[in-house]
Structure formats: structure tokens, C-alpha cells
Design a protein around this motif. Structure first.
Motif, PDB file in Angstrom:
ATOM      1  N   ARG A 260     -11.624   6.228   2.077  1.00  9.07           N
ATOM      2  CA  ARG A 260     -10.502   4.202   1.582  1.00  9.07           C
ATOM      3  C   ARG A 260     -11.499   3.387   1.985  1.00  9.07           C
TER       4      ARG A 260
ATOM      5  N   CYS B 121      -1.685   0.035   4.402  1.00 14.26           N
ATOM      6  CA  CYS B 121      -2.138  -1.853   4.670  1.00 14.26           C
ATOM      7  C   CYS B 121      -3.584  -1.472   3.798  1.00 14.26           C
ATOM      8  N   LEU B 122      -4.611  -0.102   3.999  1.00 14.94           N
ATOM      9  CA  LEU B 122      -5.773  -0.353   2.980  1.00 14.94           C
ATOM     10  C   LEU B 122      -5.729   0.002   1.666  1.00 14.94           C
ATOM     11  N   TRP B 123      -4.779  -0.204   1.477  1.00 13.32           N
ATOM     12  CA  TRP B 123      -3.734  -0.401  -0.267  1.00 13.32           C
ATOM     13  C   TRP B 123      -3.799  -1.175  -1.188  1.00 13.32           C
ATOM     14  N   ASP B 124      -3.001  -2.106   0.197  1.00  6.79           N
ATOM     15  CA  ASP B 124      -2.537  -3.440  -0.260  1.00  6.79           C
ATOM     16  C   ASP B 124      -2.741  -3.971  -2.061  1.00  6.79           C
TER      17      ASP B 124
ATOM     18  N   SER C 119      -5.229  -8.950   0.152  1.00  2.00           N
ATOM     19  CA  SER C 119      -6.654  -8.961   0.296  1.00  2.00           C
ATOM     20  C   SER C 119      -6.894  -8.751   2.097  1.00  2.00           C
TER      21      SER C 119
ATOM     22  N   GLU D 149     -14.357  -5.643  -4.484  1.00  2.00           N
ATOM     23  CA  GLU D 149     -13.669  -6.423  -3.751  1.00  2.00           C
ATOM     24  C   GLU D 149     -15.121  -7.734  -2.519  1.00  2.00           C
TER      25      GLU D 149
ATOM     26  N   ILE E  92     -14.068   0.925  -0.277  1.00  2.00           N
ATOM     27  CA  ILE E  92     -14.191  -0.527  -0.166  1.00  2.00           C
ATOM     28  C   ILE E  92     -15.047  -1.251   0.076  1.00  2.00           C
TER      29      ILE E  92
ATOM     30  N   GLY F  29       1.213  -1.195  -0.334  1.00  2.00           N
ATOM     31  CA  GLY F  29      -0.455   0.017  -0.491  1.00  2.00           C
ATOM     32  C   GLY F  29       0.596   1.811  -0.155  1.00  2.00           C
TER      33      GLY F  29
ATOM     34  N   TYR G  45      -4.281  -3.507  -7.538  1.00  2.00           N
ATOM     35  CA  TYR G  45      -4.033  -2.771  -7.629  1.00  2.00           C
ATOM     36  C   TYR G  45      -3.055  -1.768  -8.261  1.00  2.00           C
TER      37      TYR G  45
ATOM     38  N   ARG H  17      -5.206  -6.051   2.956  1.00  2.00           N
ATOM     39  CA  ARG H  17      -5.754  -4.977   3.045  1.00  2.00           C
ATOM     40  C   ARG H  17      -7.306  -5.054   4.211  1.00  2.00           C
TER      41      ARG H  17
END
Length: 349
Positions: A326, A301-304, A307, A336, A330, A7, A43, A310
Motif C-alpha cells: 500500500r 487508515c491507509l485506505w481512508d 488524507s 496523492e 501511495i 478504510g 476512495y 491516510r
């Protein structure tokens, strides 16, 4: 970090768009994935859209291989409404991941039928799984043992997994003999030992973890499920070896013992591993064992690309305007995972 799918790499690219575009196109051209099954296309697709990188620029990195990262990224962009220079027959091969649609099965589904249910749907049917794990019906037990002995494909693997959950030792010798073999029987035995209950698994694991090959791998998987404080010293000795995804059970094992954490070695694995799956495991273990995880890694981690990583971001990133935005993204992203969307909605409520 962008090559590894972290992320932090996604966020750094957004902060420096010119360099971010160059780095993104380089990643797509070189395809840094260690395995083609790594699910990184959302990603890179969302980053390309955020940076305004045209689909034609991405296609110029190479689309000859329909399984390349470039093609899967373009397909992901197409699923999000972008026109891409790919034929329909290629795009049809890419769709919403199957994990987003799991049907629950009734608890009274017979064993002979349940073993043919997709594993994800069986795990999404806890009442059915519990019944098969605890049934005393001789006919159903016989079905489980017969399929584990003579079955094929997923029913074979599910039968071994359920026998393990039951602590059924009737086929123990056969399972041990198959350890370490590159065969269907070997894969079934690995599921069996991983699923054994703690009273059976832990004595075996503590004996076999000093061995090698299939016995070591089985021991690591059992410790990943059931490790206790007395196992931690030896597990920590093993951590410097843990940079490959197939050693993720050692990371999971430490996550089972939060009372002795934090474990600085997990941070090293998170930062240095090239395997997104292992990074996700490290994030999960740190979230359980380190009170500072959220403030150190939760936001990125929110953008890793992974999953599981995230999910830890969704659960533990300190709330603020950017985090809330964010989480809303999601929660409303149709591609997702269900568990991530549910966790995001829970944080927002």
C-alpha cells in the motif's frame, strides 16, 4: 463504514466482493457525503476498479448532476485510465487536486505581493512567512494592517492571519466585534485568533471557552493550537458533543497534550463521526496520544478517504507485506498529496 469513507469499509468490500459491489453502487446512488466538497472520489474510484465494477454500472446510478459523487468518481476513474461514459467537457472540470502543485516564493517577496499568493503556496514558503511574521519594516506592517482593514478576498484573510501570527493587537477590537458574524470580517477574525501566539491566545481562550457563539469558537481554535495540561479536564467534558466537523478544534487541542493520554473518547469520535475530516483529526490526535493507535487503526487508515487519516496510516501502520504494498501504491499515485507520498517513501526507505 463504506458510507463514511473509512478504510475499514474499503477493505471489507474487497474481502466480500459481491456485497462490496452492491454497497459501493448504493453509496454512489445515495451520495452519503454531508457536503459536496468532501473529496471522496478516489476512495470510491479505486474500490470500483479493484472490484471490477464497470463504468457503465456506475453511470447507471445517475449522472444528471455534474457535481454528483457518481460523476466525480467516474472522472477519477478516467484520470486513472478507465474509459467512462462522460463527455469531455465534464471530465475537464475534474483534474489533479491543486494541493499537489505548490510553488515556493522567495523570502524577500514584498508584503503587497505576498498577500496575493495562494495560501497553500505561502505556507509552502516558510522563509517568506517567517519574514512577514517578524518584519519590523513600518511600510510592510502598514500594508498588512491596511489590507486587513480594507482588503477583499484571500489577501484580506492572509493579512489577518499574518497579523495574528505577529501578535499584532492594533485591530484586536475590530476582530472581536466580528466574531460570530457570517461575513468576510468574521472569517478574517477567526483566522486572526487562531493564529495568535500562545502567550496572548491561552488567557483569552480560557476565558472565552465558557462563553458561546463566536467567542467559544475562537477559544476552541486557540486551544487547538496551544492547549496545555491544565486545559484537558474541560476539553474532555466537551468531547461527547464532538461529532460535527466544526468542533474539530477540541480534538486537535487534546492532541496537543500527549502526556495525559490516551483519550478513549477520541476512538469513539473516530468510529462514529460521519465527517471524514473530523475522523482524520481524531486519527491524528490518537497517533500523538495513544501508543496503541498504529496497531488498532493504522492499517485501515491507509485506505481512508480522508488524507489526514491516510497520513497517520502511512506513518504508524505496523510494517508488513500488505502495508509495504500500500505504501508503494501511495508513493507512486500521481493524484496523492505530496506530504503523503513523501511519508510513504520515507517508510519504505
Amino acid at each position: 463504514m463504506l458510507q463514511r469513507g473509512r478504510g475499514g469499509g474499503w477493505l471489507a468490500a474487497v474481502r466480500d466482493p459481491e456485497r462490496g459491489r452492491d454497497d459501493l453502487l448504493t453509496c454512489l446512488r445515495q451520495d452519503p457525503r454531508l457536503e459536496s466538497q468532501e473529496y471522496r472520489s478516489p476512495y470510491y474510484a479505486t474500490l470500483a476498479m479493484r472490484l471490477g465494477v464497470a463504468a457503465e454500472e456506475i453511470a447507471a446510478q445517475g449522472v444528471a448532476d455534474e457535481h454528483s459523487l457518481t460523476v466525480s468518481t467516474l472522472a477519477e476513474m478516467a484520470a486513472r485510465g478507465v474509459r467512462v461514459p462522460l463527455p469531455d467537457r465534464v471530465l475537464q472540470g475534474y483534474g489533479v487536486p491543486e494541493w499537489t502543485r505548490l510553488a515556493a516564493w522567495p523570502a524577500d517577496t514584498p508584503a503587497a505581493v505576498a498577500l496575493h499568493v495562494p495560501r497553500g503556496e505561502l505556507l509552502a514558503s516558510p522563509d517568506l512567512l517567517e519574514r512577514l511574521t517578524t518584519t519590523s519594516d513600518p511600510a510592510e506592517i502598514a500594508v498588512l494592517r491596511d489590507v486587513a482593514s480594507n482588503g477583499q478576498g484571500m489577501p484580506f484573510y492572509l493579512a489577518w492571519e499574518i497579523l495574528g501570527r505577529r501578535g499584532d493587537l492594533s485591530l484586536f477590537d475590530r476582530a472581536e466585534a466580528a466574531l460570530g458574524t457570517r461575513s468576510m470580517q468574521g472569517a478574517g477574525s477567526r483566522r486572526y485568533f487562531r493564529s495568535l501566539p500562545a502567550p496572548i491566545a491561552l488567557p483569552l481562550a480560557r476565558q472565552w471557552i465558557r462563553l458561546s457563539g463566536g467567542h467559544w469558537a475562537a477559544a476552541a481554535s486557540m486551544l487547538g493550537e496551544h492547549a496545555e495540561p491544565e486545559d484537558v479536564p474541560y476539553l474532555r467534558e466537551l468531547l461527547p458533543m464532538v461529532l460535527d466537523w466544526d468542533m474539530d478544534d477540541i480534538v486537535r487541542a487534546l492532541g496537543r497534550v500527549p502526556e495525559l493520554g490516551p483519550y478513549p473518547e477520541l476512538s469513539t469520535i473516530y468510529q462514529e463521526s460521519c465527517h471524514p475530516f473530523l475522523r482524520g483529526r481524531a486519527a491524528e490526535a490518537m497517533a500523538r496520544t495513544d501508543l496503541d493507535f498504529g496497531s488498532r487503526y493504522g492499517f485501515e487508515c491507509l485506505w481512508d478517504c480522508d488524507s489526514l487519516a491516510r497520513l497517520q496510516g502511512v506513518r504508524f501502520a505496523p510494517m508488513g507485506d500488505e502495508v509495504a504494498q500500500r505504501l508503494r501504491e501511495i508513493a507512486t499515485d500521481g493524484s496523492e498529496r505530496d506530504d503523503l507520498q513523501a511519508a510513504a517513501l520515507s517508510r519504505l526507505s
